[in-house]
Scaffold this active site. Structure first.
Site, PDB file in Angstrom:
ATOM      1  N   HIS A  56      55.324  74.492  93.883  1.00  0.00           N
ATOM      2  CA  HIS A  56      54.171  75.137  93.239  1.00  0.00           C
ATOM      3  C   HIS A  56      54.523  75.745  91.882  1.00  0.00           C
ATOM      4  O   HIS A  56      53.620  76.046  91.091  1.00  0.00           O
ATOM      5  CB  HIS A  56      53.551  76.189  94.165  1.00  0.00           C
ATOM      6  CG  HIS A  56      54.331  77.468  94.292  1.00  0.00           C
ATOM      7  ND1 HIS A  56      55.178  77.731  95.351  1.00  0.00           N
ATOM      8  CD2 HIS A  56      54.377  78.568  93.509  1.00  0.00           C
ATOM      9  CE1 HIS A  56      55.696  78.931  95.221  1.00  0.00           C
ATOM     10  NE2 HIS A  56      55.241  79.463  94.100  1.00  0.00           N
TER      11      HIS A  56
ATOM     12  N   ASP B 230      57.239  72.508  99.829  1.00  0.00           N
ATOM     13  CA  ASP B 230      57.240  73.348  98.626  1.00  0.00           C
ATOM     14  C   ASP B 230      58.613  73.358  97.956  1.00  0.00           C
ATOM     15  O   ASP B 230      59.081  74.388  97.470  1.00  0.00           O
ATOM     16  CB  ASP B 230      56.805  74.778  98.951  1.00  0.00           C
ATOM     17  CG  ASP B 230      56.378  75.550  97.693  1.00  0.00           C
ATOM     18  OD1 ASP B 230      56.023  74.897  96.686  1.00  0.00           O
ATOM     19  OD2 ASP B 230      56.419  76.795  97.717  1.00  0.00           O
TER      20      ASP B 230
ATOM     21  N   SER C 220      59.432  83.149  92.833  1.00  0.00           N
ATOM     22  CA  SER C 220      59.280  81.856  93.516  1.00  0.00           C
ATOM     23  C   SER C 220      60.308  80.854  93.019  1.00  0.00           C
ATOM     24  O   SER C 220      60.486  80.665  91.816  1.00  0.00           O
ATOM     25  CB  SER C 220      57.880  81.302  93.274  1.00  0.00           C
ATOM     26  OG  SER C 220      56.913  82.058  93.950  1.00  0.00           O
TER      27      SER C 220
END
Length: 466
Positions: A108, A138, A211
């Protein structure tokens, strides 16, 4: 005497403080060793400039819009379909896993990017190539053109334990190389719509920008990729989730070779086994994955798995909760034989299934309801038959539709108007007569399983008549 007591108390206090201090971990050396391999990642998306009210004009060979059109539509000077602007950059983190420039981050973080920029710890900025990216896990693999880079040590995430100290390094809100620490709160955590990753849950402070960054154990080994947070405010609230490195490295191996990931597929729709369902199926305790639907032409159907079976093991791995099964199946290469342990009719048996390839898009089972009415006083519900039109509209072949639910056993079991009852106490239901016959023979004060289809989703619910 008072002086002796005071001295003793002081010594005792000092020993307690020293003991607590000795129990706390020291992160300084770990940070110095690991930080150089952690990178900042930003992405740029090129988008056509839009002016409200102006049509999307297209001209061959990316030519500029002719002046006559600009005048007619009052288009600002410089606007044209060849004129683009940089979209706002998204910030994330990543870490180097090889000296020749392979970098791991989240899918993402780089999704839909036209350009990915990696900023190293020595402040160099290099454009990265996307080797491959996997939305389901992911995980994304990048490559920069550089050599002799600092790298992280890859750890074994299967050895991670609840209560273990862990540390994260990343770029929350763009602040490079921020360090936060905490403990592992849970392992093998399943999240909604994330069925192929058994997440590591921590209380490490993770915020936007973290992230894709690494999660380290006290040995300085990466055991996870920081991926998600649970939040109502947009920031850290004590629940952070990381992708285990064992899962990530399996994805990396496939991305390097194929640029994409192939996963195993069993072809069943499952649900959790509650305490009441466990009782209705004759289990000592609630465990396993209850098969609510076997998809047609699936590996499960070919292997003989049936609706109502409870899968308690897969390839020797115990299935404690239903969420454990997709994790295990997804890691098996397609066309590989696997052993599935099931409970059927209160007895355990083992089946061999040849795992298939997970489809790009899942099968969708549709449903709804209709037909002539009938009343089952024992459950105090009103039922309707299925006609051909209803079957097509609902996407079901057999069953009866719940038209009305009054106070009684049906309501207590959780039945709702519009539910399609397809199986009761192990017997298939094709008509109201079938249902009435099976319902008459049901025992009292003992839960039995009832399979229904609700808003397109098949499931089992326990029914107990009093």
């Amino acid at each position: 005497m008072k002086l002796v007591r005071a001295t003793f108390s002081l010594v005792l206090f000092w020993l307690c403080v020293s003991s607590v201090h000795a129990a706390l971990p020291e992160f300084k050396d770990l940070v110095k060793q690991a930080s150089p391999a952690v990178v900042n990642i930003s992405t740029v998306q090129q988008e056509p400039t839009q002016v409200q009210g102006i049509p999307d004009l297209q001209f061959p060979n990316d030519q500029q819009i002719p002046d006559i059109f600009k005048h007619f539509f009052r288009i600002p000077e410089g606007y044209g379909n060849s004129h683009k602007h940089k979209a706002p950059q998204s910030l994330g983190s990543g870490f180097i896993i090889s000296e020749d420039g392979y970098i791991l981050t989240n899918h993402h973080v780089i999704a839909d990017a036209d350009k990915v920029i990696v900023r190293l710890s020595d402040r160099r900025e290099l454009e990265a190539k996307i080797i491959g990216s996997d939305k389901r896990s992911d995980v994304a693999l990048l490559k920069i053109d550089a050599n002799d880079l600092p790298v992280v040590k890859i750890g074994d995430s299967a050895k991670a334990e609840v209560g273990e100290w862990v540390l994260a390094i990343g770029s929350p809100f763009g602040f490079d190389h921020s360090v936060t620490a905490g403990i592992i709160s849970a392992t093998d955590r399943s999240l909604a719509n994330e069925t192929y990753v058994p997440f590591i849950q921590t209380d490490v402070a993770i915020n936007p920008g973290n992230s894709g960054g690494p999660l380290f154990n006290l040995k300085g080994e990466v055991i996870g990729i920081n991926s998600q947070i649970y939040t109502r405010s947009g920031g850290f609230m004590g629940l952070s989730f990381s992708i285990p490195m064992n899962v990530a490295m399996e994805v990396v191996d496939q991305l390097k070779v194929n640029g994409k990931v192939s996963r195993g597929w069993l072809g069943v729709i499952i649900q959790e086994v509650s305490r009441d369902l466990a009782e209705s199926f004759g289990l000592d305790k609630p465990e396993g994955a209850l098969v609510a639907t076997v998809l047609p032409d699936s590996p499960a159907e070919e292997a003989g798995i049936r609706e109502g079976d409870i899968i308690y093991s897969f390839n020797g791995h115990p299935i404690d909760r239903s969420g454990d099964l997709p994790h295990q199946v997804g890691r098996i290469p397609p066309e590989t034989d696997a052993t599935v342990g099931i409970v059927r009719g209160g007895k355990k048996k083992s089946l061999t299934v040849t795992i298939g390839l997970l489809p790009a898009t899942g099968d969708v089972i549709k449903t709804s309801s209709k037909s002539k009415k009938a009343l089952s006083n024992r459950l105090n519900i009103q039922l309707a038959e299925l006609d051909d039109q209803l079957r097509e509209r609902l996407g079901v072949t057999d069953g009866v539709v719940v038209r009305q639910v009054e106070e009684g056993a049906g309501a207590e079991s959780g039945l709702m108007v519009g539910d399609v009852i397809t199986m009761l106490n192990g017997k298939d239901i094709s008509s109201i007569d079938d249902f009435t016959s099976v319902a008459k023979a049901l025992p009292e004060n003992k839960a039995v399983p009832m399979r229904i289809v609700r808003r397109g989703s098949p499931m089992f619910i326990p029914l107990k008549l009093k």
